[in-house]
Design a protein around this motif. Structure first.
Motif, short mmCIF file in Angstrom:
data_model
loop_
_atom_site.label_atom_id
_atom_site.label_comp_id
_atom_site.label_asym_id
_atom_site.label_seq_id
_atom_site.Cartn_x
_atom_site.Cartn_y
_atom_site.Cartn_z
N LEU A 130 -5.92 -47.48 13.43
CA LEU A 130 -6.58 -46.60 12.45
C LEU A 130 -6.26 -45.14 12.72
CD1 LEU A 130 -10.10 -48.26 12.12
CD2 LEU A 130 -8.37 -48.07 10.34
N TYR A 131 -6.30 -44.77 13.98
CA TYR A 131 -5.99 -43.39 14.37
C TYR A 131 -4.56 -43.02 13.96
CZ TYR A 131 -4.96 -39.36 17.25
OH TYR A 131 -4.57 -38.12 17.68
N ASN A 132 -3.62 -43.90 14.21
CA ASN A 132 -2.23 -43.63 13.86
C ASN A 132 -2.04 -43.53 12.34
OD1 ASN A 132 -1.31 -43.49 16.49
ND2 ASN A 132 -0.89 -45.68 16.61
N GLU A 133 -2.76 -44.36 11.58
CA GLU A 133 -2.68 -44.29 10.12
C GLU A 133 -3.21 -42.95 9.61
OE1 GLU A 133 -4.27 -47.67 8.00
OE2 GLU A 133 -3.44 -49.04 9.51
N VAL A 134 -4.32 -42.51 10.16
CA VAL A 134 -4.91 -41.23 9.75
C VAL A 134 -3.97 -40.08 10.10
CG1 VAL A 134 -6.79 -39.60 10.24
CG2 VAL A 134 -7.30 -42.01 9.84
N LYS A 135 -3.37 -40.17 11.27
CA LYS A 135 -2.42 -39.14 11.69
C LYS A 135 -1.22 -39.07 10.74
CE LYS A 135 -0.21 -38.16 16.07
NZ LYS A 135 -0.13 -38.56 17.46
N GLU A 136 -0.70 -40.22 10.36
CA GLU A 136 0.43 -40.29 9.43
C GLU A 136 0.05 -39.74 8.05
OE1 GLU A 136 4.21 -40.82 8.08
OE2 GLU A 136 3.53 -41.04 10.13
N LEU A 137 -1.14 -40.10 7.57
CA LEU A 137 -1.62 -39.58 6.28
C LEU A 137 -1.75 -38.06 6.32
CD1 LEU A 137 -4.30 -42.23 5.28
CD2 LEU A 137 -2.16 -41.76 4.10
N SER A 138 -2.23 -37.55 7.43
CA SER A 138 -2.37 -36.11 7.58
C SER A 138 -1.01 -35.42 7.49
CB SER A 138 -3.02 -35.80 8.93
OG SER A 138 -3.07 -34.42 9.14
N ARG A 139 0.01 -35.99 8.13
CA ARG A 139 1.36 -35.43 8.05
C ARG A 139 1.89 -35.47 6.62
NH1 ARG A 139 3.52 -39.04 12.05
NH2 ARG A 139 2.29 -38.54 13.85
N ASN A 140 1.62 -36.57 5.92
CA ASN A 140 2.08 -36.71 4.53
C ASN A 140 1.44 -35.68 3.62
OD1 ASN A 140 3.72 -38.83 5.27
ND2 ASN A 140 2.31 -40.41 4.57
N VAL A 141 0.15 -35.44 3.81
CA VAL A 141 -0.57 -34.46 2.99
C VAL A 141 -0.01 -33.05 3.24
CG1 VAL A 141 -2.80 -33.30 2.70
CG2 VAL A 141 -2.69 -35.78 2.74
N LYS A 142 0.25 -32.72 4.49
CA LYS A 142 0.82 -31.40 4.80
C LYS A 142 2.19 -31.25 4.17
CE LYS A 142 -1.60 -30.65 9.14
NZ LYS A 142 -1.48 -30.58 10.60
N SER A 143 2.99 -32.30 4.23
CA SER A 143 4.32 -32.27 3.65
C SER A 143 4.26 -32.07 2.13
CB SER A 143 5.07 -33.56 3.98
OG SER A 143 6.29 -33.61 3.32
N LEU A 144 3.35 -32.79 1.47
CA LEU A 144 3.20 -32.64 0.02
C LEU A 144 2.73 -31.24 -0.35
CD1 LEU A 144 1.62 -36.07 -0.98
CD2 LEU A 144 3.89 -35.21 -1.58
N ALA A 145 1.82 -30.68 0.44
CA ALA A 145 1.32 -29.33 0.17
C ALA A 145 2.45 -28.31 0.28
CB ALA A 145 0.19 -28.99 1.12
N GLU A 146 3.31 -28.47 1.29
CA GLU A 146 4.42 -27.55 1.46
C GLU A 146 5.41 -27.66 0.29
OE1 GLU A 146 6.00 -28.47 5.29
OE2 GLU A 146 4.28 -27.60 6.33
N LYS A 147 5.67 -28.89 -0.16
CA LYS A 147 6.58 -29.08 -1.29
C LYS A 147 6.00 -28.46 -2.55
CE LYS A 147 8.80 -33.30 0.31
NZ LYS A 147 8.96 -34.74 0.10
N LYS A 148 4.69 -28.61 -2.74
CA LYS A 148 4.02 -28.07 -3.93
C LYS A 148 4.15 -26.55 -3.96
CE LYS A 148 0.59 -28.71 -7.12
NZ LYS A 148 0.87 -29.35 -8.36
N GLN A 149 4.02 -25.91 -2.79
CA GLN A 149 4.12 -24.46 -2.75
C GLN A 149 5.52 -23.98 -3.11
OE1 GLN A 149 2.72 -23.41 1.16
NE2 GLN A 149 0.65 -23.11 0.42
N GLN A 150 6.54 -24.74 -2.80
CA GLN A 150 7.91 -24.36 -3.10
C GLN A 150 8.32 -24.74 -4.52
OE1 GLN A 150 9.70 -22.34 -1.20
NE2 GLN A 150 7.94 -22.32 0.16
N GLU A 151 7.44 -25.46 -5.21
CA GLU A 151 7.74 -25.89 -6.58
C GLU A 151 7.93 -24.67 -7.48
OE1 GLU A 151 5.70 -28.88 -9.80
OE2 GLU A 151 4.40 -27.72 -8.51
N LYS A 152 8.87 -24.78 -8.40
CA LYS A 152 9.14 -23.69 -9.34
C LYS A 152 8.63 -24.07 -10.72
CE LYS A 152 12.94 -22.00 -6.70
NZ LYS A 152 14.34 -21.90 -6.47
N ILE A 153 7.98 -23.12 -11.37
CA ILE A 153 7.42 -23.35 -12.71
C ILE A 153 7.91 -22.27 -13.65
CG2 ILE A 153 5.39 -24.60 -11.87
CD1 ILE A 153 3.77 -22.04 -12.14
N THR A 154 7.84 -22.56 -14.94
CA THR A 154 8.24 -21.59 -15.95
C THR A 154 7.08 -20.63 -16.22
OG1 THR A 154 7.46 -22.93 -17.79
CG2 THR A 154 9.74 -23.29 -17.05
#
Length: 95
Positions: free
Chosen positions: A17-41
Motif C-alpha cells: 500500500l505504501y509503495n502504491e501511494v508513493k507511486e501515485l504521488s509521483r504520477n500526480v506531481k508529473s501530471l501537474a508539471e506537464k499541465k504547467q508547461q501546457e500551451k493554450i491559445t
C-alpha cells in the motif's frame, strides 16, 4: 499528534500500500508539471479566466502575459497565465 491504527494488515500488505501511494504521488506531481508547461491559445485563456479575448491580447501587447508564436498561432504557457493573474491581482491591491 494523532496516529492511524491499522488492524488486520500484514507488514507485506502495508508495504505494498505504501509503495502504491508513493507511486501515485509521483504520477500526480508529473501530471501537474506537464499541465504547467501546457500551451493554450488566447481564446482558451480568456474563456478559462472569464475575460474577453481583447483583454488577453491587450495584456500580451503590454507585456503582462508572455506569449509566443507556434507557426501562425499565438500561444501562452499556462504557468505564465497563472503568474500574470497573480501579478495583476497584487497590482489591484496596491492601489
Amino acid at each position: 499528534m494523532e496516529g492511524i491504527v491499522l488492524q488486520n494488515v500484514s507488514p507485506s500488505d502495508f508495504k505494498n500500500l505504501y509503495n502504491e501511494v508513493k507511486e501515485l504521488s509521483r504520477n500526480v506531481k508529473s501530471l501537474a508539471e506537464k499541465k504547467q508547461q501546457e500551451k493554450i491559445t488566447p481564446e482558451e485563456a480568456a474563456e478559462e479566466i472569464g475575460v474577453t479575448t481583447q483583454t488577453i491580447y491587450a495584456y500580451i501587447k503590454s507585456g503582462k502575459i508572455p506569449a509566443s508564436k507556434l507557426g501562425r498561432k499565438l500561444v501562452i504557457k499556462r504557468i505564465d497565465l497563472e503568474q500574470a493573474l497573480i501579478d495583476v491581482k497584487s497590482l489591484n491591491y496596491k492601489r
